[in-house]
Structure formats: structure tokens, C-alpha cells
Design a protein around this motif. Structure first.
Motif, PDB file in Angstrom:
ATOM      1  N   GLN A 202       0.914  -1.034   0.017  1.00 38.78           N
ATOM      2  CA  GLN A 202      -0.180   0.199   0.151  1.00 38.78           C
ATOM      3  C   GLN A 202       1.423   1.129   0.065  1.00 38.78           C
ATOM      4  O   GLN A 202       2.332   1.297   0.256  1.00 38.78           O
ATOM      5  CB  GLN A 202      -1.237   0.112   1.566  1.00 38.78           C
ATOM      6  CG  GLN A 202      -1.586  -1.433   0.934  1.00 38.78           C
ATOM      7  CD  GLN A 202      -3.026  -1.263   0.089  1.00 38.78           C
ATOM      8  OE1 GLN A 202      -3.918  -0.246   0.157  1.00 38.78           O
ATOM      9  NE2 GLN A 202      -3.208  -2.240  -0.015  1.00 38.78           N
ATOM     10  N   GLY A 203       0.347   2.651  -0.491  1.00 34.97           N
ATOM     11  CA  GLY A 203       0.903   3.544  -0.232  1.00 34.97           C
ATOM     12  C   GLY A 203       2.369   3.971  -1.317  1.00 34.97           C
ATOM     13  O   GLY A 203       2.340   3.056  -1.878  1.00 34.97           O
ATOM     14  N   LYS A 204       3.197   4.319  -0.115  1.00 28.75           N
ATOM     15  CA  LYS A 204       4.549   4.572  -1.086  1.00 28.75           C
ATOM     16  C   LYS A 204       5.385   3.211  -0.695  1.00 28.75           C
ATOM     17  O   LYS A 204       5.909   2.726  -2.420  1.00 28.75           O
ATOM     18  CB  LYS A 204       5.404   5.332   0.025  1.00 28.75           C
ATOM     19  CG  LYS A 204       4.826   6.351   0.409  1.00 28.75           C
ATOM     20  CD  LYS A 204       5.868   7.443   1.342  1.00 28.75           C
ATOM     21  CE  LYS A 204       5.581   9.237   1.141  1.00 28.75           C
ATOM     22  NZ  LYS A 204       7.082   9.526   2.793  1.00 28.75           N
ATOM     23  N   THR A 205       4.849   2.407  -0.262  1.00 30.89           N
ATOM     24  CA  THR A 205       6.144   0.383  -0.191  1.00 30.89           C
ATOM     25  C   THR A 205       4.608   0.282  -1.821  1.00 30.89           C
ATOM     26  O   THR A 205       6.045  -0.282  -2.518  1.00 30.89           O
ATOM     27  CB  THR A 205       5.051  -0.244   0.748  1.00 30.89           C
ATOM     28  OG1 THR A 205       6.025   0.217   1.694  1.00 30.89           O
ATOM     29  CG2 THR A 205       5.892  -1.351   0.460  1.00 30.89           C
ATOM     30  N   ARG A 206       3.943   0.340  -2.044  1.00 32.12           N
ATOM     31  CA  ARG A 206       3.455   0.003  -3.354  1.00 32.12           C
ATOM     32  C   ARG A 206       4.033   0.524  -5.229  1.00 32.12           C
ATOM     33  O   ARG A 206       4.063   0.041  -5.424  1.00 32.12           O
ATOM     34  CB  ARG A 206       1.775  -0.050  -3.909  1.00 32.12           C
ATOM     35  CG  ARG A 206       0.931  -0.504  -4.731  1.00 32.12           C
ATOM     36  CD  ARG A 206      -0.144  -0.417  -5.038  1.00 32.12           C
ATOM     37  NE  ARG A 206      -1.243  -0.773  -6.066  1.00 32.12           N
ATOM     38  CZ  ARG A 206      -0.776  -2.563  -5.939  1.00 32.12           C
ATOM     39  NH1 ARG A 206      -1.293  -3.296  -5.081  1.00 32.12           N
ATOM     40  NH2 ARG A 206      -1.451  -3.322  -7.044  1.00 32.12           N
ATOM     41  N   LEU A 207       4.411   2.479  -4.609  1.00 36.52           N
ATOM     42  CA  LEU A 207       5.062   2.787  -5.254  1.00 36.52           C
ATOM     43  C   LEU A 207       5.988   2.204  -5.399  1.00 36.52           C
ATOM     44  O   LEU A 207       7.197   1.964  -6.792  1.00 36.52           O
ATOM     45  CB  LEU A 207       4.908   4.123  -4.801  1.00 36.52           C
ATOM     46  CG  LEU A 207       4.229   4.893  -5.091  1.00 36.52           C
ATOM     47  CD1 LEU A 207       3.853   6.387  -4.862  1.00 36.52           C
ATOM     48  CD2 LEU A 207       3.732   5.168  -7.283  1.00 36.52           C
ATOM     49  N   ALA A 208       7.283   1.625  -4.493  1.00 37.21           N
ATOM     50  CA  ALA A 208       8.650   1.349  -4.851  1.00 37.21           C
ATOM     51  C   ALA A 208       8.712  -0.169  -5.338  1.00 37.21           C
ATOM     52  O   ALA A 208       8.899  -0.247  -6.152  1.00 37.21           O
ATOM     53  CB  ALA A 208       8.907   0.764  -3.209  1.00 37.21           C
ATOM     54  N   VAL A 209       7.205  -1.069  -4.791  1.00 37.56           N
ATOM     55  CA  VAL A 209       7.334  -1.851  -5.521  1.00 37.56           C
ATOM     56  C   VAL A 209       7.212  -1.940  -7.109  1.00 37.56           C
ATOM     57  O   VAL A 209       7.904  -3.329  -8.043  1.00 37.56           O
ATOM     58  CB  VAL A 209       6.416  -3.393  -4.890  1.00 37.56           C
ATOM     59  CG1 VAL A 209       5.827  -4.564  -6.244  1.00 37.56           C
ATOM     60  CG2 VAL A 209       7.034  -3.216  -3.423  1.00 37.56           C
ATOM     61  N   LEU A 210       6.148  -1.351  -7.224  1.00 32.80           N
ATOM     62  CA  LEU A 210       6.190  -1.229  -9.002  1.00 32.80           C
ATOM     63  C   LEU A 210       7.825  -0.871  -9.179  1.00 32.80           C
ATOM     64  O   LEU A 210       7.327  -0.744 -10.738  1.00 32.80           O
ATOM     65  CB  LEU A 210       5.095  -0.240  -9.219  1.00 32.80           C
ATOM     66  CG  LEU A 210       3.261  -0.469  -9.146  1.00 32.80           C
ATOM     67  CD1 LEU A 210       2.366   0.012  -8.733  1.00 32.80           C
ATOM     68  CD2 LEU A 210       2.649  -1.909  -9.435  1.00 32.80           C
ATOM     69  N   GLN A 211       7.691   0.319  -9.122  1.00 27.74           N
ATOM     70  CA  GLN A 211       9.250   1.027  -9.959  1.00 27.74           C
ATOM     71  C   GLN A 211       9.858  -0.515 -10.217  1.00 27.74           C
ATOM     72  O   GLN A 211      10.989  -0.074 -11.270  1.00 27.74           O
ATOM     73  CB  GLN A 211       9.843   1.976  -9.111  1.00 27.74           C
ATOM     74  CG  GLN A 211       9.066   3.562  -9.091  1.00 27.74           C
ATOM     75  CD  GLN A 211       9.693   4.502  -7.750  1.00 27.74           C
ATOM     76  OE1 GLN A 211      10.398   4.048  -7.019  1.00 27.74           O
ATOM     77  NE2 GLN A 211       8.657   5.422  -8.099  1.00 27.74           N
ATOM     78  N   ASP A 212      10.455  -1.125  -8.930  1.00 28.88           N
ATOM     79  CA  ASP A 212      11.504  -2.340  -9.249  1.00 28.88           C
ATOM     80  C   ASP A 212      10.434  -3.003 -10.185  1.00 28.88           C
ATOM     81  O   ASP A 212      11.571  -3.831 -10.805  1.00 28.88           O
ATOM     82  CB  ASP A 212      11.540  -3.086  -7.690  1.00 28.88           C
ATOM     83  CG  ASP A 212      12.097  -2.196  -6.758  1.00 28.88           C
ATOM     84  OD1 ASP A 212      12.708  -1.051  -6.458  1.00 28.88           O
ATOM     85  OD2 ASP A 212      12.697  -2.121  -5.489  1.00 28.88           O
ATOM     86  N   LEU A 213       9.205  -3.458 -10.569  1.00 35.48           N
ATOM     87  CA  LEU A 213       8.585  -4.321 -11.360  1.00 35.48           C
ATOM     88  C   LEU A 213       8.912  -3.631 -12.461  1.00 35.48           C
ATOM     89  O   LEU A 213       9.567  -4.557 -13.535  1.00 35.48           O
ATOM     90  CB  LEU A 213       7.400  -4.666 -10.807  1.00 35.48           C
ATOM     91  CG  LEU A 213       7.189  -5.755  -9.586  1.00 35.48           C
ATOM     92  CD1 LEU A 213       5.918  -6.075  -8.977  1.00 35.48           C
ATOM     93  CD2 LEU A 213       7.238  -7.806 -10.342  1.00 35.48           C
TER      94      LEU A 213
END
Length: 390
Positions: A202-213
Motif C-alpha cells: 500500500q501507499g509508498k511501498t506499492r510505488l516502490a514495488v511497482l518501480q522495481d517490477l
């Protein structure tokens, strides 16, 4: 037995709702100001959100009620040490070394030592915390972070795998596992862990995951997955320059060059001083056969980022096509001074030097062959060495 409000607050804290947890603990304390469970819950909640001042106030109240509470003593010692009290670290070490030391005495010591760069001491403390709380995810997570700092990618993978197994509903262990796999060159497992992280992020963690993916999908040449990921990022933050740029890169990968060019132009209008966007736009022009525009943009990019290997090597390819080897050498030598291990720069400098100094060209071709993991560069260097008789 813990009071109703202590139990309720603990549930909120486990669910990641610290604000609601604080309200529950405070309700309990309004009824019984000496409720140890509510006071401890308040301390743990404030610590989890980094509210050091509030945590110290709560732990001080707790110790007034129960002076011999070693967990509270450990929390207070850590807070004081973080605030610069030199005696507090000694106190925390003594608490953690006691035969009856519990989880928080040992874990807090590990946290403090890790913050101060004592990785050996932190590792020992977190391992000691594991002994008394083998089902806790946090020591494994912190040991994984220590392994990352030590560039022990296998150790990092093992610890983050254990953390993820203990907390399968938490995104962060899977995100860190994905990054550990990626740093080890294991793109497939990195994508798998990233997808698992995305299920709960969720939130900032989701952004980080999407960027990495997104970056992992590019490495794996998974064009459709990369496109789907960058479109989700753009839905979250449609005006962010980075995402417009990344969408352009995704379009380039898919061979949709006109679309990529338009996206890069849009990004460059919004951020005219961002050299990497200008470089990407130059690459799109070149791929479309628009050589003059590509060269103009590459010249501008090299001025803006004179020591970056990518733009210079792209410009040099055009310069050598125009037989301007002398200027190519000057640009490449400047980049190589800043990036002496860049294999492609050595290869292009060998090519630019070949008409003037075969011995120097041979030296750079050998450097290109020995450096890096790019098989294309190595093969081209080997071919050039054959031409040079080296």
C-alpha cells in the motif's frame, strides 16, 4: 490478563493502525492510569511510528508504575542513547547481556548498534533476539539488511525468505527479497517476489514495488508486463516526469517508436534540464532514422552530462560514422577518466584510436574484453582484437 482496551489497541497496532491503537490505549489509561499493558502498548506504538518524545514520556510513566520492567528499561536506554546519552548504551548492553534478557533488550541493542555502524555487534544482538523469539519476523529482516550492507547477497536472500515466510501478509519482506534476488542477478525469482510484495503493498511501498517490477520486466524483456506496470504508476501519479519517461522506455522496448518519441518530448518539455530524458529522446530520433535531430540532442546531452558514458558513446557512434575520430577520442577519454571500468567506453576508444595507434587500440580492446558482463561488448572486442592482430 490485559484489559479490554490494551487488547483492542494491540489488535490495531498489528493491523497497521497506530493512530487507532493510541486512542485505545489512552482510553484504557483514562480508566486506570497504572494499566501496565496500555502503557507498554503506548510505548511500542510510539516507537513504531518514530515518535521518540512521546515514547519516552510513556516509558517514563511505565517505569514509575513498574520500575523493574526490563523491556521498559531497554526502551528508555535505547531512546536516551539515540538522543546522545553515552551511558545509555552501556545500560542497554548490560540489559541485553543478562541471562534473563528478553526479546526487546536484545533487539533494541541490535537496532542501536546497526545505527552506529557496528554490524558485527548488531548481528550478534539480532541473532540473540531470534533465540528468545524464533517466530519474530524482525530479527530476520534486520539480519537481511545487514547482509545487504555487507554485499552478502546469498545471506540476504536467506534472511528475507525467512522473514517473508513468517509474515506472508507483509509486503516489505517480499520487496527486500526481490531486491536481494535482483542484486544477485536472479531476475526471475526477483519478479516472483516482487509480485508477491505487490499483493499486499500500500501507499509508498506499492510505488516502490511497482518501480522495481517495471525495471525487472525491462530486464526480462517482458514488454506487456512492463507496459501494464508503468500504466499503473501513471494512474497513481500522472504528472510525474519519471513515469512519463519510463512509459516512453516501455514503448521503445515494444518497438512503438513514434509513441516513445512523443512521450519523451512531453517529459522534456516538463523537465528541460533532465539529461537522461534528452538522451532517450535522441535515441528515439535515431531509431526513427532522424539522424540530424539525434545528433543535435546528443550534443546537448553531452554538454549537460559530460562524464556519463551512455550519451557520449551514442554520440561517438555518430561521430565515427562521420570519420571524426579525433573528436570522438577526446570525448571518450574524458568519460573514461571518470569511469575507468566502463567496457563500452574502452571498446569505442579502441575503435577511435585504431587509425592512429594500433598498440593503444589493442590495449583498450583488451580492457573492454575483460571488463563487465555484456557479451555483445566482449564479442565485439574480441573481433576488433582479431583485426588488430592482438
Amino acid at each position: 490478563m490485559a484489559s479490554r482496551y490494551a487488547q483492542e489497541g494491540g489488535q490495531f497496532l498489528q493491523q497497521g493502525q497506530p493512530g487507532e491503537a493510541v486512542k485505545s490505549f489512552q482510553k484504557g489509561l483514562s480508566i486506570d492510569p497504572k494499566d501496565v499493558d496500555c502503557l507498554m502498548g503506548l510505548v511500542r506504538t510510539h516507537l513504531s511510528t518514530g515518535a521518540a518524545k512521546e515514547a519516552e514520556g510513556a516509558v517514563t510513566r511505565l517505569l514509575q508504575v513498574q520500575p523493574d520492567n526490563t523491556e521498559a528499561q531497554a526502551h528508555l536506554a535505547m531512546l536516551k542513547a539515540q538522543a546522545g546519552d553515552p551511558v545509555a548504551l552501556v545500560t542497554l548492553k548490560a540489559l541485553a547481556a543478562a541471562p534473563t534478557a528478553g526479546y526487546f533488550e536484545r533487539f533494541n541493542l541490535g537496532t542501536l548498534l546497526a545505527e552506529r555502524g557496528d554490524l558485527d555487534g548488531a548481528k550478534a544482538a539480532f541473532e540473540a533476539a531470534q533465540v528468545v523469539a524464533p517466530q519474530s519476523v524482525y530479527p530476520h529482516f534486520e539480519l537481511g539488511r545487514i547482509a545487504v550492507q555487507r554485499k552478502d547477497t546469498q545471506g540476504a536472500v536467506q534472511h528475507f525468505q525467512q522473514a517473508a515466510a513468517l509474515a506472508p501478509q507483509e509486503a516489505l519482506p517480499f520487496l527486500m527479497l526481490s531486491r536481494a534476488h535482483a542484486s544477485n542477478g536472479s531476475v526471475g525469482p526477483a519478479i516472483s517476489a516482487g509480485v508477491q510484495a505487490l499483493e499486499h503493498a500500500q501507499g509508498k511501498t506499492r510505488l516502490a514495488v511497482l518501480q522495481d517490477l517495471f525495471r525487472l520486466y525491462l530486464l526480462a524483456n517482458s514488454q506487456e508486463s512492463a507496459r501494464r506496470t508503468i500504466l499503473e504508476l501513471r494512474q497513481i501519479e500522472p504528472e510525474r516526469i519519471q513515469y512519463i519517461h519510463l512509459q516512453g522506455l516501455s514503448s521503445m522496448l515494444a518497438g512503438e517508436l513514434a509513441e516513445a518519441k512523443g512521450l519523451f518530448q512531453d517529459a522534456l518539455r516538463r523537465a528541460p534540464h533532465q539529461w537522461d530524458v534528452r538522451h532517450s529522446l535522441a535515441q528515439a530520433h535515431e531509431a526513427l532514422g532522424e539522424r540530424a535531430d539525434a545528433r543535435r540532442l546528443l550534443e546537448e546531452t553531452v554538454v549537460a552530462a559530460p562524464n556519463e558514458p551512455g550519451p557520449t558513446n551514442d554520440l561517438v557512434r555518430l561521430l565515427m560514422g562521420d570519420q571524426d575520430h579525433a573528436r570522438a577520442r577526446v570525448l571518450l577519454e574524458r568519460v573514461l577518466a571518470a569511469n575507468p571500468q566502463d567496457a563500452l567506453t574502452h571498446l569505442n576508444l579502441a575503435r577511435a584510436t585504431q587509425p592512429f595507434d594500433r598498440a593503444e587500440a589493442t590495449r583498450h580492446a583488451k580492457q573492454a574484453q575483460s571488463l563487465g558482463d555484456d557479451e555483445l561488448v566482449k564479442n565485439q572486442a574480441a573481433q576488433l582484437l582479431t583485426e588488430l592482430g592482438g
